[in-house]
Design a protein around this motif. Structure first.
Motif, PDB file in Angstrom:
ATOM      1  N   UNK A 194       0.572  -1.191   0.126  1.00  0.00           N
ATOM      2  CA  UNK A 194       0.025  -0.016   0.113  1.00  0.00           C
ATOM      3  C   UNK A 194       0.894   1.251   0.109  1.00  0.00           C
ATOM      4  N   UNK A 195       2.227   1.103   0.505  1.00  0.00           N
ATOM      5  CA  UNK A 195       2.735   2.320   0.670  1.00  0.00           C
ATOM      6  C   UNK A 195       3.942   2.517  -0.183  1.00  0.00           C
ATOM      7  N   UNK A 196       3.750   1.484  -1.285  1.00  0.00           N
ATOM      8  CA  UNK A 196       5.016   1.381  -2.358  1.00  0.00           C
ATOM      9  C   UNK A 196       5.427   2.869  -2.936  1.00  0.00           C
ATOM     10  N   UNK A 197       4.458   3.814  -3.320  1.00  0.00           N
ATOM     11  CA  UNK A 197       4.994   4.992  -3.928  1.00  0.00           C
ATOM     12  C   UNK A 197       5.799   5.899  -3.074  1.00  0.00           C
ATOM     13  N   UNK A 198       5.547   5.778  -1.700  1.00  0.00           N
ATOM     14  CA  UNK A 198       6.236   6.439  -0.810  1.00  0.00           C
ATOM     15  C   UNK A 198       7.629   5.942  -0.522  1.00  0.00           C
ATOM     16  N   UNK A 199       7.858   4.735  -1.048  1.00  0.00           N
ATOM     17  CA  UNK A 199       9.132   4.472  -0.718  1.00  0.00           C
ATOM     18  C   UNK A 199      10.089   4.927  -2.177  1.00  0.00           C
ATOM     19  N   UNK A 200       9.299   5.199  -2.947  1.00  0.00           N
ATOM     20  CA  UNK A 200      10.142   5.954  -4.237  1.00  0.00           C
ATOM     21  C   UNK A 200      10.850   7.051  -4.070  1.00  0.00           C
ATOM     22  N   UNK A 201      10.781   7.972  -2.794  1.00  0.00           N
ATOM     23  CA  UNK A 201      11.597   9.191  -2.864  1.00  0.00           C
ATOM     24  C   UNK A 201      12.567   8.719  -1.669  1.00  0.00           C
ATOM     25  N   UNK A 202      12.841   7.477  -1.263  1.00  0.00           N
ATOM     26  CA  UNK A 202      13.948   7.154  -0.352  1.00  0.00           C
ATOM     27  C   UNK A 202      15.160   6.896  -1.256  1.00  0.00           C
ATOM     28  N   UNK A 503       1.577 -12.271   3.873  1.00  0.00           N
ATOM     29  CA  UNK A 503       0.402 -13.034   3.696  1.00  0.00           C
ATOM     30  C   UNK A 503      -0.867 -12.585   3.366  1.00  0.00           C
ATOM     31  N   UNK A 504      -2.056 -13.061   3.742  1.00  0.00           N
ATOM     32  CA  UNK A 504      -3.350 -12.306   3.458  1.00  0.00           C
ATOM     33  C   UNK A 504      -3.656 -11.038   3.983  1.00  0.00           C
ATOM     34  N   UNK A 505      -2.834 -10.902   5.072  1.00  0.00           N
ATOM     35  CA  UNK A 505      -2.963  -9.543   5.733  1.00  0.00           C
ATOM     36  C   UNK A 505      -2.641  -8.468   4.749  1.00  0.00           C
ATOM     37  N   UNK A 506      -1.972  -8.599   3.799  1.00  0.00           N
ATOM     38  CA  UNK A 506      -1.552  -7.528   2.917  1.00  0.00           C
ATOM     39  C   UNK A 506      -2.647  -6.802   2.349  1.00  0.00           C
ATOM     40  N   UNK A 507      -3.464  -7.474   1.888  1.00  0.00           N
ATOM     41  CA  UNK A 507      -4.961  -6.756   1.622  1.00  0.00           C
ATOM     42  C   UNK A 507      -6.125  -6.746   2.578  1.00  0.00           C
ATOM     43  N   UNK A 508      -5.685  -6.823   3.736  1.00  0.00           N
ATOM     44  CA  UNK A 508      -6.624  -6.631   4.768  1.00  0.00           C
ATOM     45  C   UNK A 508      -6.309  -5.768   5.916  1.00  0.00           C
ATOM     46  N   UNK A 509      -6.532  -4.527   5.779  1.00  0.00           N
ATOM     47  CA  UNK A 509      -5.801  -3.414   6.333  1.00  0.00           C
ATOM     48  C   UNK A 509      -6.082  -3.085   7.779  1.00  0.00           C
ATOM     49  N   UNK A 510      -7.394  -3.572   8.221  1.00  0.00           N
ATOM     50  CA  UNK A 510      -7.531  -3.615   9.571  1.00  0.00           C
ATOM     51  C   UNK A 510      -7.148  -4.920  10.400  1.00  0.00           C
TER      52      UNK A 510
END
Length: 566
Positions: A194-202, A503-510
């Motif tokens: 979910x936060x992949x784009x924020x890695x791109x300024x690192x 795991x499965x939690x990658x798409x289960x935010x809560x």
């Protein structure tokens, strides 16, 4: 394919920065060349387009200007001065276009296709291409390079085959990143991030021109002659461990019209009194202040506090020191710390006492709540309680069959860490009978090396968030992580982190959020670290300067919009 054009929105899936920890806002803009290059800029060429040089104080020297080797905030700041990645931060810390003009994201969230700007070029006149990113990212995961931030591509970024390459099971050419053509970069992931784009300024994800890199040999990124710019400034004066160096505005930057400073002049000053004097004489436009200095300047309109995002903590070496492998000894040490005294009486810079492994006001969950808003949730294992501390300590010594214990603690040579270390020593020796603490003062680079090598007993250290998610902290304590200094290992903890990353939690935010809480509970119950405080910087900033952006994540200071008037 989901098409996102021009202005890019950060896909955080419920995870976002809450702003500067403990003070202010996430950014504050109110008051606040290579000899081989064919397009080298000079100060005289650019002064008319900008204002003046900004004179900036640094606490510590740059450790490395190699984007795939750098690990410290000072180095990251300087690298970002002259290098752009695919994305950059806006004033609110969100990911917006830099070298990437737009991107496509596949419906399953596993493939990013970045479309690069056609007008971005290196300071030797060659275009910035997709191949530059492929080369750099392959360097980052190459076992021969041994980048300490390789895990950003594997564990954090989940780029296809990164983990296998780092382990030596695949060749770096099999990394899931492809230059489709000069301006098209395709990135394949194992799972949605979910936060992949924020890695791109690192900086670890910044591009490197392969031909130029090869021409430098072992000297890459050690001098202006061995450094290329594609960003706002060009490095024109620098040598390793320099106490003063300079960058000048890059007239050929694709967004040069935005940059108003003619350059940046850095000075490394580790003595805080000397730094303040330099500021007062006008030799510096900004400097840090701490301790008693804050009392002197707190009413000055040029004084401000800004969040730096760093969590300061003590790391016990449980692997090398048998006494520190005892849980009761560790609990005694962390319960004996008066964090309020450290922040209120010693630092006085707005830093916030912290009792969690993830600092407060850092990341928000699916419901918008602060992950670490409750600073009392671990009060039974992390608080200031002299009686409980002494009880834990005494029990631990009894279990070890000893009545006295002497421990060494490594600490940076800078003013603030030494002051904090001295207070810790006094608190521990006063509260815990039979304890002697010896302070070992080292240059930061040596201290970090000793901790990475496991050559320490206690270490006073810090960690700054690389991206806006609790995993930037919790990922450190996974077995085998290079930043897991004490070599602590817990199979249940590792399993939880695996659930949250692959795991499965990658798409289960809560669900993911709840399991991250479970992971933090283990870290705190086991006293893997002794959290101290979340850093705010007390700074003087000249009234002549406006537009400096301050961020608690990844890049603490950004100067692209800064202006200095005379």
């Amino acid at each position: 394919m989901k098409k996102t054009k021009a202005v890019l929105a950060l896909l955080m899936a419920g995870t976002m920065m809450l702003g500067v920890v403990g003070c202010g806002s996430s950014s504050d803009t109110a008051g606040s060349g290579s000899a081989t290059t064919g397009t080298e800029s000079t100060g005289s060429d650019t002064a008319a387009a900008g204002s003046s040089d900004m004179n900036v104080m640094l606490e510590t020297p740059v450790e490395s200007l190699d984007p795939q080797q750098a690990t410290d905030g000072t180095s990251f700041e300087v690298i970002a001065d002259y290098t752009d990645g695919l994305m950059q931060m806006d004033a609110d810390g969100q990911a917006v276009p830099a070298i990437a003009e737009s991107y496509d994201l596949s419906d399953d969230g596993l493939t990013y296709t970045f479309h690069l700007r056609s007008d971005a070029k290196w300071s030797n006149g060659t275009p910035v291409t997709a191949a530059d990113f492929v080369f750099a990212w392959q360097r980052a995961v190459d076992p021969a390079v041994a980048s300490e931030y390789a895990y950003m591509l594997s564990d954090i970024g989940q780029i296809k085959n990164a983990a296998e390459i780092i382990a030596g099971d695949m060749d770096k050419s099999e990394l899931g990143v492809t230059a489709v053509d000069d301006t098209t970069l395709q990135v394949e992931l194992n799972v949605p991030v979910s936060y992949f784009l924020s890695l791109m300024y690192f900086p670890t994800f910044y591009p490197v021109n392969e031909e130029f890199f090869n021409s430098c040999g072992d000297t890459f990124a050690t001098s202006p002659e061995t450094t290329l710019s594609n960003g706002a400034f060009i490095l024109d004066s620098y040598e390793p461990a320099a106490t003063a160096f300079h960058l000048t505005k890059n007239a050929d930057y694709y967004d040069a019209g935005r940059v108003q400073l003619s350059g940046l002049s850095y000075q490394v000053i580790q003595d805080s009194q000397q730094a303040l004097m330099s500021y007062q004489t006008g030799a510096l436009d900004t400097t840090l202040v701490n301790g008693e200095q804050v009392d002197q300047v707190k009413d000055d309109p040029e004084f401000k506090t800004v969040g730096a995002g760093y969590l300061w903590y003590v790391s016990p070496n449980m692997d090398a020191v048998p006494e520190l492998a005892n849980l009761n000894v560790r609990l005694g040490l962390t319960m004996a710390i008066d964090r309020d005294a450290i922040t209120g009486d010693v630092l006085k810079d707005g830093s916030a006492p912290t009792y969690t492994a993830v600092p407060p006001e850092f990341a928000a969950g699916p419901d918008g709540s602060d992950f670490s808003a409750d600073q009392e949730k671990f009060a039974d294992v992390c608080t200031c309680d002299a009686t409980s501390a002494a009880d834990y300590w005494t029990k631990g010594l009894e279990e070890l069959g000893i009545t006295e214990l002497s421990l060494d603690m490594v600490v940076d040579a800078d003013d603030a860490p030494q002051k904090v270390a001295q207070v810790l020593k006094e608190q521990w020796e006063t509260t815990l009978p039979g304890l002697t603490v010896n302070l070992v003062v080292e240059p930061k680079k040596q201290r970090v090396q000793d901790m990475q090598d496991g050559n320490y007993q206690l270490g006073l250290t810090r960690w700054g968030p690389d991206y806006a998610d609790p995993m930037t902290y919790l990922g450190m304590w996974v077995s085998g992580n290079s930043n897991n200094y004490g070599l602590w290992s817990n199979a249940d903890y590792d399993a939880i982190i695996d659930e949250c990353t692959t795991g499965d939690l990658c798409t289960d935010a809560e669900g993911r959020w709840e399991r991250l809480y479970d992971a933090e509970q283990i870290v705190m119950d086991e006293a893997v670290i002794f959290p101290l405080y979340t850093q705010c910087n007390a700074e003087m900033l000249s009234s002549k300067v406006t537009g400096v952006e301050y961020h608690p994540v990844a890049l603490n200071r950004v100067y692209k919009d800064a202006v200095k008037t005379e």
